[in-house]
Design a protein around this motif. Structure first.
Motif, PDB file in Angstrom:
ATOM      1  N   ARG A  34      -9.937  -1.596   2.165  1.00 14.34           N
ATOM      2  CA  ARG A  34      -8.870  -2.080   3.028  1.00 14.34           C
ATOM      3  C   ARG A  34      -7.664  -2.527   2.201  1.00 14.34           C
ATOM      4  NH1 ARG A  34     -10.712  -3.152   8.219  1.00 14.34           N
ATOM      5  NH2 ARG A  34     -12.972  -3.005   8.468  1.00 14.34           N
ATOM      6  N   THR A  35      -6.529  -2.616   2.853  1.00 17.85           N
ATOM      7  CA  THR A  35      -5.320  -3.083   2.179  1.00 17.85           C
ATOM      8  C   THR A  35      -5.526  -4.488   1.619  1.00 17.85           C
ATOM      9  OG1 THR A  35      -3.994  -1.756   3.716  1.00 17.85           O
ATOM     10  CG2 THR A  35      -2.846  -3.437   2.432  1.00 17.85           C
ATOM     11  N   LEU A  63      -4.462  -5.604  -2.364  1.00 16.84           N
ATOM     12  CA  LEU A  63      -3.303  -6.421  -2.718  1.00 16.84           C
ATOM     13  C   LEU A  63      -3.566  -7.457  -3.813  1.00 16.84           C
ATOM     14  CD1 LEU A  63      -1.639  -6.898   0.784  1.00 16.84           C
ATOM     15  CD2 LEU A  63      -0.890  -5.433  -1.097  1.00 16.84           C
ATOM     16  N   PRO A  64      -4.723  -8.131  -3.858  1.00 15.83           N
ATOM     17  CA  PRO A  64      -4.932  -9.112  -4.939  1.00 15.83           C
ATOM     18  C   PRO A  64      -4.911  -8.509  -6.337  1.00 15.83           C
ATOM     19  CG  PRO A  64      -6.480  -9.495  -3.150  1.00 15.83           C
ATOM     20  CD  PRO A  64      -5.827  -8.172  -2.879  1.00 15.83           C
ATOM     21  N   ALA A  65      -5.188  -7.209  -6.463  1.00 19.13           N
ATOM     22  CA  ALA A  65      -5.215  -6.573  -7.781  1.00 19.13           C
ATOM     23  C   ALA A  65      -3.896  -5.898  -8.145  1.00 19.13           C
ATOM     24  CB  ALA A  65      -6.333  -5.527  -7.815  1.00 19.13           C
ATOM     25  N   GLU A 121      -1.988   6.503  -7.783  1.00 17.46           N
ATOM     26  CA  GLU A 121      -2.186   7.254  -6.545  1.00 17.46           C
ATOM     27  C   GLU A 121      -2.781   6.297  -5.516  1.00 17.46           C
ATOM     28  OE1 GLU A 121      -4.036  11.523  -5.224  1.00 17.46           O
ATOM     29  OE2 GLU A 121      -5.385   9.968  -5.915  1.00 17.46           O
ATOM     30  N   CYS A 122      -2.070   6.120  -4.422  1.00 20.20           N
ATOM     31  CA  CYS A 122      -2.485   5.086  -3.468  1.00 20.20           C
ATOM     32  C   CYS A 122      -2.364   5.507  -2.010  1.00 20.20           C
ATOM     33  CB  CYS A 122      -1.654   3.818  -3.698  1.00 20.20           C
ATOM     34  SG  CYS A 122       0.119   4.062  -3.388  1.00 20.20           S
ATOM     35  N   TRP A 123      -1.916   6.719  -1.754  1.00 18.26           N
ATOM     36  CA  TRP A 123      -1.645   7.117  -0.360  1.00 18.26           C
ATOM     37  C   TRP A 123      -1.895   8.606  -0.214  1.00 18.26           C
ATOM     38  CZ3 TRP A 123       2.398   8.598   3.414  1.00 18.26           C
ATOM     39  CH2 TRP A 123       2.316   7.875   4.611  1.00 18.26           C
ATOM     40  N   GLY A 124      -1.900   9.070   1.023  1.00 14.43           N
ATOM     41  CA  GLY A 124      -2.171  10.479   1.277  1.00 14.43           C
ATOM     42  C   GLY A 124      -3.659  10.767   1.288  1.00 14.43           C
ATOM     43  N   GLY A 125      -3.998  12.054   1.194  1.00 14.19           N
ATOM     44  CA  GLY A 125      -5.416  12.415   1.272  1.00 14.19           C
ATOM     45  C   GLY A 125      -6.006  11.926   2.579  1.00 14.19           C
ATOM     46  N   LYS A 161       4.092  -0.896  -2.043  1.00 15.72           N
ATOM     47  CA  LYS A 161       5.372  -0.729  -2.743  1.00 15.72           C
ATOM     48  C   LYS A 161       5.961  -2.078  -3.121  1.00 15.72           C
ATOM     49  CE  LYS A 161       8.713   1.879  -4.287  1.00 15.72           C
ATOM     50  NZ  LYS A 161       8.480   2.826  -5.393  1.00 15.72           N
ATOM     51  N   LYS A 162       5.875  -3.028  -2.214  1.00 17.09           N
ATOM     52  CA  LYS A 162       6.380  -4.368  -2.482  1.00 17.09           C
ATOM     53  C   LYS A 162       5.568  -5.052  -3.570  1.00 17.09           C
ATOM     54  CE  LYS A 162       7.466  -8.753  -0.170  1.00 17.09           C
ATOM     55  NZ  LYS A 162       7.444  -9.491   1.133  1.00 17.09           N
ATOM     56  N   ALA A 163       4.257  -4.805  -3.587  1.00 16.95           N
ATOM     57  CA  ALA A 163       3.372  -5.470  -4.543  1.00 16.95           C
ATOM     58  C   ALA A 163       3.386  -4.824  -5.918  1.00 16.95           C
ATOM     59  CB  ALA A 163       1.941  -5.486  -3.992  1.00 16.95           C
ATOM     60  N   MET A 164       3.816  -3.547  -6.001  1.00 17.88           N
ATOM     61  CA  MET A 164       3.846  -2.836  -7.284  1.00 17.88           C
ATOM     62  C   MET A 164       5.216  -2.173  -7.484  1.00 17.88           C
ATOM     63  SD  MET A 164      -0.009  -1.176  -7.444  1.00 17.88           S
ATOM     64  CE  MET A 164       0.111  -0.350  -5.847  1.00 17.88           C
ATOM     65  N   PRO A 165       6.251  -2.968  -7.708  1.00 16.55           N
ATOM     66  CA  PRO A 165       7.606  -2.411  -7.777  1.00 16.55           C
ATOM     67  C   PRO A 165       7.894  -1.635  -9.055  1.00 16.55           C
ATOM     68  CG  PRO A 165       7.628  -4.766  -8.273  1.00 16.55           C
ATOM     69  CD  PRO A 165       6.232  -4.449  -7.835  1.00 16.55           C
TER      70      PRO A 165
END
Length: 255
Positions: free
Chosen positions: A26-27, A31-33, A46-50, A72-76
């Protein structure tokens, strides 16, 4: 050997848990990592798609677009990467061109930096619209966008090293920014990896990325021979979701 430092894409937030845990992370688990991941120095994450898109809606009661914006906000600092099935997008049928164009545009607008586009049959007609849409979106957004074309690796019949070289030239002519060898079945043997990367390096000047799965046990060895041949980027997964049907282990490859 490659002249430039080898780059790593980590798949921990997409393909790794898709391969090992049916895309059920889950999201809120991610997010904590994210701050740690963002500071690792990866070429991309790689975090999306598939299967993330339909899994969010079918099984996790999440909005996949909200996930993308949150990541995107968490990994700018680190480019975010997605996998797109060409004309199939993230579904399981062909979609009209206007739907493909709008989906690609919205993916980029919501934070995707690298779009990896493939067709399971290596039919470039099924890549054309998505590649064109990604290039158009690239020209319209403020952040950089890489359009990556795939050659899907398999063995037998017409699937020779020379034929993959021809496919690389075709992808290059389509205007992609890089090429990924997508070995989704883990069939790429070490010495074949060496020969394939050499062939692609001779066929195009584009960066070459290698993606495999550990299913047949070749993964790390295939990567080492590909590195010797000059591959530019390899796909790895952090150890909690590495190996087996996932990617080679990030920590092991770095060591």
């Amino acid at each position: 050997m490659a002249k430039n430092p080898l780059k790593i894409t980590d798949t921990i937030l997409r393909d790794a848990h898709q391969s090992q845990a049916a895309t059920r992370m889950r999201t809120e688990d991610m997010l904590p990592a994210c701050e740690l991941l963002d500071n690792m120095g990866y070429w991309s994450i790689e975090c999306w798609g598939g299967a993330t898109f339909d899994s969010c809606m079918r099984f996790l009661n999440e909005d996949p677009w909200e996930r993308l914006r949150a990541l995107k906000k968490a990994m700018p600092k680190t480019p975010l990467q997605m996998l797109l099935r060409g004309q199939n997008l993230l579904g399981y049928k062909h979609y009209p061109d206007d739907v493909v164009r709008m989906f690609v545009r919205k993916s980029v607008e919501n934070g995707i930096d690298i779009i990896r586009i493939f067709d399971a049959l290596n039919d470039t007609r099924n890549l054309k619209t998505a590649v064109e849409a990604a290039k158009e979106a690239k020209a319209e957004v403020e952040h950089s966008v890489e359009v990556q074309g795939c050659l899907v690796y398999t063995v037998g019949g017409p699937h020779t090293i020379a034929e993959f070289g021809k496919l690389a030239k075709e992808l290059d002519a389509m205007g992609v920014d890089s090429i990924c060898i997508k070995d989704m079945s883990g069939l790429l043997k070490p010495y074949d990896a060496y020969e394939l990367v050499k062939e692609l390096k001779a066929s195009t000047k584009l960066p070459i990325q290698l993606h495999t799965h550990y299913t047949s046990g070749f993964g790390s060895m295939a990567y080492m021979k590909a590195i010797e041949a000059g591959v530019d980027v390899i796909d790895c997964a952090l150890s909690p979701f590495a190996m087996d049907t996932s990617q080679p282990c990030t920590e092991t490859m770095v060591a």
